[in-house]
Design a protein around this motif. Structure first.
Motif, PDB file in Angstrom:
ATOM      1  N   HIS A 125       0.810  -1.238   0.000  1.00 54.71           N
ATOM      2  CA  HIS A 125       0.000   0.000   0.000  1.00 54.71           C
ATOM      3  C   HIS A 125       0.837   1.279   0.000  1.00 54.71           C
ATOM      4  N   LEU A 208      -2.552   3.681   0.772  1.00 59.99           N
ATOM      5  CA  LEU A 208      -2.876   4.005   2.153  1.00 59.99           C
ATOM      6  C   LEU A 208      -1.634   4.374   2.959  1.00 59.99           C
ATOM      7  N   THR A 234      -6.038   7.249  -0.516  1.00 59.67           N
ATOM      8  CA  THR A 234      -6.779   6.110   0.013  1.00 59.67           C
ATOM      9  C   THR A 234      -6.946   6.252   1.521  1.00 59.67           C
ATOM     10  N   ILE A 236      -9.124   4.325   5.060  1.00 61.58           N
ATOM     11  CA  ILE A 236      -9.900   3.193   5.554  1.00 61.58           C
ATOM     12  C   ILE A 236     -11.320   3.657   5.834  1.00 61.58           C
ATOM     13  N   LEU A 243     -11.794   0.107   1.607  1.00 60.78           N
ATOM     14  CA  LEU A 243     -11.025   1.291   1.289  1.00 60.78           C
ATOM     15  C   LEU A 243     -11.902   2.305   0.574  1.00 60.78           C
TER      16      LEU A 243
END
Length: 250
Positions: A125, A208, A234, A236, A243
């Protein structure tokens, strides 16, 4: 958000390195050879078994002879391969291995929210995911095809005269253990850099865990080269597991 419009959209997960930045900076897609792919059976010449049929090889010999560009070449072929199917098979096998290795293969997914792909192909990520609109560069993406996932890879009987196109099959078949990647593939006649229309880049999604210095480099390129595209960060999701993509203020 445009990223939600999936029709004709492909997504490519990329590592957080200078090579990825160079692809963006100079508007190209790099096509590796099959030897650079992470699946050793992917597009491998080992999936081809040259026919043992001598009649097939004799027909191929005559085709090779007739298609030779000059008398010198025809004389060479006649001297070394006429009525010598074993030597001709060796020539074909060696040529096939070289031929397949010259092809470039670019892999995409139809999903930008695939956590496993983010982990594997975007370095846990930390990388990015690039969205391409195939309609905006139709000549480039004309031959794009979905991967055919199969339970078992079968060895293909290769007949160089009767059915030479069978070699194409190995580029689009993978074991079904890979099927959750939802891969779409584009194959070009040569490896390396292939330029694209910058307009087909519609968005870039920051991973992320993308590092701040890498984010700054991506932002710089987006501001200069892709003012028509959107940059996303991105995050959470808070109300469910998954996502979400938040537009980045450039």
């Amino acid at each position: 958000m445009e990223i939600q419009n999936r029709e004709n959209q492909l997504f490519r997960y990329r590592k957080p390195n200078e090579f990825t930045l160079d692809e963006l900076e100079h508007s190209y897609i790099y096509f590796p050879s099959s030897n650079e792919l992470n699946d050793p059976f992917d597009a491998s010449h080992l999936l081809l078994s040259l026919t043992k049929n001598n009649s097939e090889m004799e027909s191929f010999y005559h085709q090779l002879y007739e298609m030779s560009p000059n008398e010198l070449t025809r004389a060479y072929i006649k001297k070394y391969y006429e009525n010598k199917p074993d030597l001709l098979r060796k020539l074909v096998v060696e040529g096939t291995v070289k031929f397949i290795s010259t092809y470039g293969i670019a892999c995409y997914s139809v999903s930008p929210v695939h956590i496993v792909l983010w982990a594997i192909y975007a370095d846990n990520h930390e990388g990015i995911c690039i969205q391409y609109d195939t309609v905006r560069d139709e000549p480039f993406f004309r031959e794009v095809r979905r991967i055919d996932y199969v339970e078992k890879l079968e060895i293909i009987n290769y007949e160089p005269f009767s059915n030479p196109q069978v070699t194409n099959d190995i580029f689009y078949k993978k074991l079904n253990l890979w099927e959750k990647e939802f891969e779409v593939r584009l194959v070009k006649p040569k490896t390396g850099k292939h330029e694209i229309n910058p307009e087909c880049v519609r968005s870039v999604v920051l991973g992320l865990r993308a590092k701040e210095d890498y984010i700054e480099k991506v932002i710089d390129i987006m501001r200069r080269k892709y003012k028509h595209a959107t940059l996303y960060q991105t995050e959470i999701m808070t109300e469910s597991v998954g996502l979400s993509f938040i537009p980045f203020d450039l």
